[in-house]
Design a protein around this motif. Structure first.
Motif, mmCIF file in Angstrom:
data_model
loop_
_atom_site.group_PDB
_atom_site.id
_atom_site.type_symbol
_atom_site.label_atom_id
_atom_site.label_comp_id
_atom_site.label_asym_id
_atom_site.label_seq_id
_atom_site.Cartn_x
_atom_site.Cartn_y
_atom_site.Cartn_z
ATOM 1 N N ILE A 174 -56.968 -16.396 41.672
ATOM 2 C CA ILE A 174 -57.448 -16.961 40.417
ATOM 3 C C ILE A 174 -58.787 -17.648 40.652
ATOM 4 O O ILE A 174 -58.931 -18.447 41.582
ATOM 5 N N ILE B 161 -49.933 -16.983 34.487
ATOM 6 C CA ILE B 161 -49.319 -15.755 34.980
ATOM 7 C C ILE B 161 -48.238 -15.273 34.004
ATOM 8 O O ILE B 161 -47.985 -14.070 33.886
ATOM 9 N N VAL C 155 -56.281 -19.936 44.674
ATOM 10 C CA VAL C 155 -57.066 -20.516 43.584
ATOM 11 C C VAL C 155 -58.380 -21.029 44.159
ATOM 12 O O VAL C 155 -58.395 -21.975 44.949
ATOM 13 N N SER D 70 -60.909 -15.597 35.728
ATOM 14 C CA SER D 70 -60.344 -14.274 35.970
ATOM 15 C C SER D 70 -59.139 -14.391 36.894
ATOM 16 O O SER D 70 -58.992 -15.361 37.638
ATOM 17 N N ILE D 71 -58.282 -13.377 36.810
ATOM 18 C CA ILE D 71 -57.100 -13.280 37.669
ATOM 19 C C ILE D 71 -57.111 -11.891 38.305
ATOM 20 O O ILE D 71 -57.211 -10.888 37.599
ATOM 21 N N GLU D 72 -57.027 -11.842 39.628
ATOM 22 C CA GLU D 72 -56.918 -10.578 40.339
ATOM 23 C C GLU D 72 -55.533 -10.460 40.942
ATOM 24 O O GLU D 72 -55.044 -11.406 41.589
ATOM 25 N N TYR E 230 -50.456 -17.415 45.861
ATOM 26 C CA TYR E 230 -51.529 -17.698 44.913
ATOM 27 C C TYR E 230 -52.754 -18.178 45.697
ATOM 28 O O TYR E 230 -52.629 -18.957 46.651
ATOM 29 N N VAL F 162 -59.270 -20.779 33.329
ATOM 30 C CA VAL F 162 -59.232 -19.580 34.169
ATOM 31 C C VAL F 162 -60.338 -18.616 33.753
ATOM 32 O O VAL F 162 -60.425 -18.216 32.589
ATOM 33 N N THR G 18 -61.509 -20.080 38.773
ATOM 34 C CA THR G 18 -61.671 -20.960 37.612
ATOM 35 C C THR G 18 -63.091 -20.839 37.061
ATOM 36 O O THR G 18 -64.003 -20.329 37.714
ATOM 37 N N GLY H 157 -59.882 -14.103 31.919
ATOM 38 C CA GLY H 157 -59.248 -15.260 31.296
ATOM 39 C C GLY H 157 -59.270 -15.190 29.792
ATOM 40 O O GLY H 157 -58.362 -15.697 29.119
ATOM 41 N N GLN I 216 -57.964 -6.617 37.743
ATOM 42 C CA GLN I 216 -58.539 -7.864 37.260
ATOM 43 C C GLN I 216 -58.209 -8.052 35.780
ATOM 44 O O GLN I 216 -58.342 -7.132 34.976
ATOM 45 N N ILE J 226 -51.935 -13.193 44.164
ATOM 46 C CA ILE J 226 -52.562 -13.387 42.857
ATOM 47 C C ILE J 226 -53.705 -14.372 43.049
ATOM 48 O O ILE J 226 -53.482 -15.548 43.350
#
Length: 999
Positions: A219, A136, A177, A195-197, A175, A193, A221, A124, A121, A217
């Motif tokens: 995401i 990304i 989202v 978090s991004i996992e 992706y 964003v 928001t 953002g 993780q 990936i």
């Protein structure tokens, strides 16, 4: 009366001594040093509370005798006495190194401590300060297993590969989202964003079925945090600079080499009467591009409702004049808790972009420096010398004379409605209804361009170049995606057993339609250079052509997943998915099954580990799965081959065109399958200051869709015959150290090794040729194929003692490249070719160093690649004389003068065949990011009526250490051809100043 006065005085004195005062401060993560928003700060024993804002800052009223409690999910709570302090800065320590952290998995969330796989993780807040419109792109070098190859073009999507190149047909990850499956995220602003996992491991990917093989990936928001109304504004402004230029010859050097070339070829000396300039074409085309990113959001949340809206605008100029990409983004979400067990909400993202008129740097590399730029008398740009005029134009002609002749816009709206109800204590049911609609339109104009040519006969030196008729190109396309999810969830804990399960079904439909048209017009009726006339339906066209295409696919899927742990010691993750696809008919295999199994042992939960205080957490884990890949190229229906032109027939006086299928599909055709497994461990030690994770992974992509060569001129076939293997090691390490209340630092790094090999294709010896790249059984995907440079022939005696020339063009001559005779037959033939380079690196890595001192914080990140090669092709196949690399000054021009650079001679074609002469080292180390920031104290903000204010400066790609001759060693491409330098667009250094404020 006196007694009453004394009593009042003592009461006032007590109030002054024990009265409330304003306490302010910042709450940060003790390891990443990132500000933590949403931390609840309460006065112990009272209901008074507040929360940190987006910059981790807070203010609260408290008395010296009270204590403040700091709490948020995933971190250990802290209680701090107020005493005489007015500023309290807190570093919260994650609970056993973020093991309580909730991460996004397929169709849900879970605690990281309950997972058996490798999910990383990235918050953002770790990328929001960086320049760029694609979130990304900012992950480059931050995550093991994730290879990000960026492009310097404004608005360009990066090339993403997770754990290597898995297929010859497509490598792009999926992706997700806010639950919606997608193939690109251009509608997202990094400011929106949360978090991004990055999902890499088999146990987390199988739930995505035919879309999980290339990695996922996910995401999430941003949502509103409970508390008061918040306005957040961020802005960054900066410029780009091409600090690294290619080392090409100047006019003096060029003349020396060109004169020598003509002498070697037996040509007369060139007349330089009109060609005595000394033009640096790189200086002429490059500029400092301006960029500006702005985002404003408003959010508020109560017990019953949470709302957030963000609006973003970005301007991104290219490093070449008249390149400009700007976009407007909208992010809107609202959740309503109707009852204690029922909530519903919407998430909407909107996007509108003005596309840039992209230009290439190719012309500036090839153009001779002896050509003047402009002729003032004629008011025209100068032509190029005769020896390259037909192939190379004045670079500024395209940039300036054809400027603003392109109009392109993208429009997109992505929406998601969800509802969730909890029932029977441990059950919940959730439905998601999502849609994505995009519309793109472009118009281009080809006008008439003239240049000044001093070599023309007569008095008129204006020469028309390029197209002789005006033309308009118009294209429109639309695409749509509709997804529905129907999910039943169960979560329960009893005795030492903990279960989390999901089951349901999902549908997905996507379609695309595209229309193109072209109109040409001339003979006194030229199309004006005015966007109002750039439509194919206006005027009388001399020629009028058009084309159109479209497709639509649908999938229906059933899925199930269970996460189980016993006493926090023994973990089991399992998942299953069954996908049905419209791409295959009833007589083929429309349904395929995918599944995963993951196991883990948390060693530190065992009794024998309780009497030690060195290791805080040790988890040994492994997983295996069968994954699917439907990313097989442009043809979404592989069972139905596209129609292509065939042999024509003549009936009487008519020529009748024929069409036939491009290939014959195997009747058992199905989607590609990846059999993957991994094993490794996670370790936290020394009071959670040291974190280590290491994984060995293996992925075998089987049943790859491959063309089968036809026999004796028959049509080729398409079948599931390919097999590609990727395996390697991922490792990451991090150390965090608190030196004092004001000063702390952390250092970390990650590394990923890749071993890529094609185990089989359709038949032994079958090659997939994609430009200079090849894909063959027994070699890596997209490797470079050619001869091995073995020195320069110095004398005729040297030639007589070496292998003969079987490449054509006569015998070798002194000054030619000598190639290795691999098969030893005494003649250099095509059989002496072999693998001369591999675009896949041996390993790639990232390093990071961050420190915080009082209100200052500094972050440095390095990113590197090692062991890959680049194939240089821009100066390989010369149909004219181009400008020379400066290295050519060391050419062979007599015995003993060079043993690497061949003679300068256009007629020696054998010196231009693909060989190690054109192979370059692709390894590099780059200072990827430097950020220095200052957070203002609450005392100052109170006067400005702000809740928080942070200023920062950022430098990206400031230094790159590499050995290649091109603008950048970072070169992406397709699944089967990457790392090829065709005159690659530079990746510039970017310098920005920014501000984040909350009010």
């Amino acid at each position: 009366m006196r007694s009453l006065s004394i009593l009042i005085f003592l009461s006032l004195l007590s109030t002054i001594a024990l009265g409330q005062k304003t306490i302010s401060g910042v709450v940060k993560d003790s390891k990443s040093l990132a500000a933590i928003p949403g931390v609840t700060i309460s006065i112990k024993g009272k209901t008074t509370a507040t929360q940190t804002d987006s910059n981790g800052q807070f203010t609260i009223e408290a008395s010296p005798t009270e204590s403040l409690q700091f709490a948020i999910l995933g971190y250990e709570s802290q209680t701090v006495p107020v005493a005489s302090k007015t500023v309290i800065n807190i570093f919260l320590q994650s609970e056993n190194e973020s093991l309580e952290e909730v991460v996004v998995i397929g169709y849900g969330t879970a605690r990281k401590r309950d997972l058996t796989g490798s999910i990383v993780q990235v918050k953002g807040s770790e990328i929001v300060d960086r320049p760029g419109t694609n979130p990304i792109a900012s992950l480059q070098g931050k995550v093991s297993g994730l290879q990000v190859t960026n492009s310097g073009r404004p608005g360009q999507e990066p090339d993403i590969r997770i754990r290597g190149t898995n297929s010859i047909n497509g490598v792009k990850p999926l992706y997700v989202v806010d639950g919606l499956l997608n193939d690109n995220i251009n509608f997202l602003s990094p400011d929106d964003v949360e978090s991004i996992e990055i999902l890499k491991d088999p146990s987390s990917l199988a739930i995505f079925g035919i879309r999980g093989a290339n990695g996922v990936i996910a995401i999430t928001t941003k949502r509103a945090k409970s508390g008061q109304l918040n306005f957040d504004f961020s802005s960054r402004i900066g410029f780009k600079d091409v600090s690294h230029r290619m080392k090409l010859t100047d006019a003096t050097q060029f003349k020396e080499l060109y004169d020598e070339q003509r002498f070697n070829q037996g040509d007369a000396p060139y007349d330089y009467t009109h060609w005595n300039a000394n033009t640096d074409w790189q200086d002429q085309i490059f500029r400092n591009g301006i960029l500006n990113y702005n985002n404003l959001s408003i959010s508020n949340a109560t017990e019953k409702n949470s709302f957030r809206m963000g609006i973003g605008y970005s301007l991104d100029q290219g490093i070449i004049n008249h390149e400009k990409h700007n976009q407007l983004t909208l992010s809107l979400n609202n959740e309503v808790r109707v009852t204690d067990n029922f909530k519903t909400g919407i998430v909407v993202n909107g996007y509108r972009a003005q596309l840039p008129q992209n230009r290439d740097v190719f012309g500036a590399i090839l153009a001779a420096p002896i050509a003047p730029i402009y002729n003032d008398e004629y008011g025209l740009y100068h032509s190029m010398p005769s020896f390259q005029r037909a192939q190379v134009g004045n670079p500024l002609t395209t940039i300036e004379e054809r400027k603003n002749t392109f109009v392109g816009h993208n429009y997109r709206i992505v929406g998601n409605y969800y509802a969730e109800v909890e029932f029977l204590k441990n059950f919940s049911f959730r439905t998601n209804l999502a849609a994505d609609y995009g519309f793109n339109q472009t118009r281009g104009y080809d006008g008439l361009v003239s240049v000044y040519n001093p070599d023309m006969e007569g008095t008129n030196k204006a020469e028309r170049i390029g197209n002789l008729l005006t033309a308009v190109n118009q294209e429109q396309n639309k695409y749509y995606k509709i997804q529905t999810d129907w999910l039943l969830n169960y979560k329960n804990s009893f005795d030492k057993h903990h279960v989390q399960a999901t089951a349901g079904y999902t549908t997905y439909m996507q379609g695309f339609e595209n229309t193109t048209a072209r109109r040409t017009q001339g003979d006194g009726y030229e199309i004006p250079n005015d966007p109002r006339y750039w439509y194919v339906g206006i005027g009388d066209a001399k020629t009028h052509t058009g084309n159109g295409t479209g497709w639509e696919t649908r999938t229906l899927s059933y899925l199930a997943r269970a996460l189980y742990n016993y006493d926090g010691k023994y973990l089991l993750n399992t998942s299953f998915r069954r996908d049905g696809s419209s791409a295959f008919g009833k007589n083929q295999k429309p349904w395929q099954n995918f599944f995963a199994l993951g196991l883990a042992w948390v060693v530190t939960q065992e009794n024998f580990m309780q009497n030690q205080n060195v290791i805080n957490n040790l988890k040994i884990k492994g997983s295996t799965a069968h994954l699917g890949n439907q990313d097989v190229g442009s043809n979404k229906y592989p069972m139905w081959a596209p129609m292509v032109a065939g042999n024509t027939a003549v009936f009487g006086n008519q020529i009748i065109p024929a069409y036939g299928p491009e290939y014959i599909p195997d009747t058992n055709l199905h989607w590609e399958v990846v059999k993957a497994w991994e094993a490794g461990f996670e370790l936290s030690a020394l009071n959670n200051r040291l974190d280590v994770e290491a994984i060995y992974y293996s992925k075998n992509t089987e049943d790859i869709l491959v063309r089968v060569p036809g026999i004796l001129g028959s049509l080729p076939g398409l079948s599931n015959l390919g097999n590609i293997r990727n395996r390697g090691i991922e490792a990451s390490v991090r150390w965090d150290q608190v030196l004092s209340d004001d000063w702390k630092f952390s250092i970390g790094g990650n590394i990923t090794t890749i071993s890529n090999k094609v185990l089989s294709l359709s038949s032994k010896g079958y090659d997939i040729v994609d430009g200079p790249s090849r894909t063959t059984e027994g070699y890596p995907v997209g490797y470079f194929w050619g001869y091995v440079h073995d020195g320069i022939f110095q004398t005729q005696a040297d030639i007589d003692q070496s292998a003969k020339n079987g490449l054509g063009g006569g015998d070798f001559k002194p000054g030619d490249i000598r190639y290795k005779d691999i098969d030893g037959d005494g003649t250099i033939t095509t059989n002496d070719r072999g693998m001369i380079g591999n675009p896949t690196p041996d390993f790639f890595y990232g390093l990071s160093l961050s420190t915080s001192y009082k209100r200052f914080d500094l972050n440095l990140e390095f990113q590197g690649v090692y062991g890959n090669e680049i194939m240089r092709t821009w100066n390989q196949n010369q149909f004219a004389t181009y400008n020379f690399l400066e290295d050519r000054m060391g050419r062979w021009n007599g015995e003993g003068t060079s043993n690497w650079e061949p003679i300068i001679h256009e007629g020696r074609a054998n010196n231009r065949v693909a060989s190690t002469y054109f192979i370059e080292d692709g390894s590099f180390l780059r200072l990827r990011d430097v950020t220095l920031a200052y957070t203002f104290p609450q005392e100052t903000l109170g006067k400005l009526r702000l809740k928080s204010l942070r200023l920062f400066a950022n430098a990206q790609n400031a230094f790159t250490f590499s050995n290649n001759t091109g603008f950048t060693p970072e070169i992406g491409g397709s699944a089967t051809s990457f790392g090829v330098d065709k005159g690659t667009y530079p990746i510039p250094a970017i310098y920005t100043l920014g501000v984040n404020l909350n009010f």
